[in-house]
Design an enzyme around this catalytic site. Structure first.
Site, PDB file in Angstrom:
ATOM      1  N   ARG A  95      37.916  90.955  25.250  1.00 37.84           N
ATOM      2  CA  ARG A  95      36.554  91.331  24.844  1.00 37.84           C
ATOM      3  C   ARG A  95      35.560  90.208  25.086  1.00 37.84           C
ATOM      4  NH1 ARG A  95      40.023  93.726  21.234  1.00 37.84           N
ATOM      5  NH2 ARG A  95      39.996  91.822  20.011  1.00 37.84           N
ATOM      6  N   GLU A 121      49.638  83.244  14.518  1.00 42.10           N
ATOM      7  CA  GLU A 121      50.279  83.539  13.249  1.00 42.10           C
ATOM      8  C   GLU A 121      51.528  84.392  13.431  1.00 42.10           C
ATOM      9  OE1 GLU A 121      46.639  86.256  13.688  1.00 42.10           O
ATOM     10  OE2 GLU A 121      47.167  84.214  14.161  1.00 42.10           O
TER      11      GLU A 121
END
Length: 185
Positions: A72, A109
């Site tokens: 994006r 993560e």
């Protein structure tokens, strides 16, 4: 607008993002609220407001390139680069470019990832670069982009993102680089 927060951001930009952004509970995993910016980018006025906000504080001639992060960030960086009358760089995910490449790996993560730029045909030594992306969460991807550009000899003059997810440490991880966030999740 080149600050370490949302102060100075046009209330119209914040209103456009808040009005158009879609919030999805428990995506991609339970307990996470996903903020989908697709409707913001699809709306001509919303997209224009976001691009203006990301470019604000950066004058024509103040940067040599606007870099966007896969994927994006490409959309946003291209529009910001046009507004600033400069070139655009696509910082790609690993395996999307033919060799040779400059690369920088980093931890997420939920795993690890790598960002890449072409090693041939593009000399970034001494160039001034604004890095643009959609969301700042943990700061891993933006931090890796800054490191990759630094490895290539570029100077990152600022970071601009549409949305910050607070409480995940991203802002702290990027301290030292001017950061503009248009709104918070």
């Amino acid at each position: 607008m080149r600050d370490h927060g949302t102060s100075g951001v046009s209330p119209g930009v914040v209103a456009a993002v808040e009005r158009l952004m879609r919030r999805v509970e428990d995506f991609p995993v339970a307990g996470v609220q996903f903020c989908d910016l697709t409707p913001v980018l699809a709306d001509p006025e919303g997209f224009d407001a976001v691009v203006a906000g990301l470019a604000a504080g950066h004058e024509i001639g103040s940067v040599d390139y606007v870099a966007g992060l896969d994927a994006r960030g490409f959309l946003l960086a291209g529009a910001v680069a046009l507004r600033l009358q400069t070139g655009v760089l696509a910082i790609r995910k690993a395996g999307k470019l033919p060799p040779p490449v400059h690369s920088r790996s980093y931890e997420l993560e939920y795993g690890a990832a790598t960002l890449e730029l072409p090693a041939d045909g593009l000399d970034l030594s001494g160039t001034r670069i604004l890095v643009v992306d959609d969301v700042l969460a943990t700061g891993g991807t933006l931090g890796a982009a800054v490191g990759l550009l630094d490895d290539c000899g570029a100077v990152v003059t600022g970071l601009s993102v549409v949305l910050e997810v607070p409480g995940l440490g991203g802002r702290d991880r990027l301290s030292g680089t001017p950061l503009t966030c248009l709104t918070v999740a």
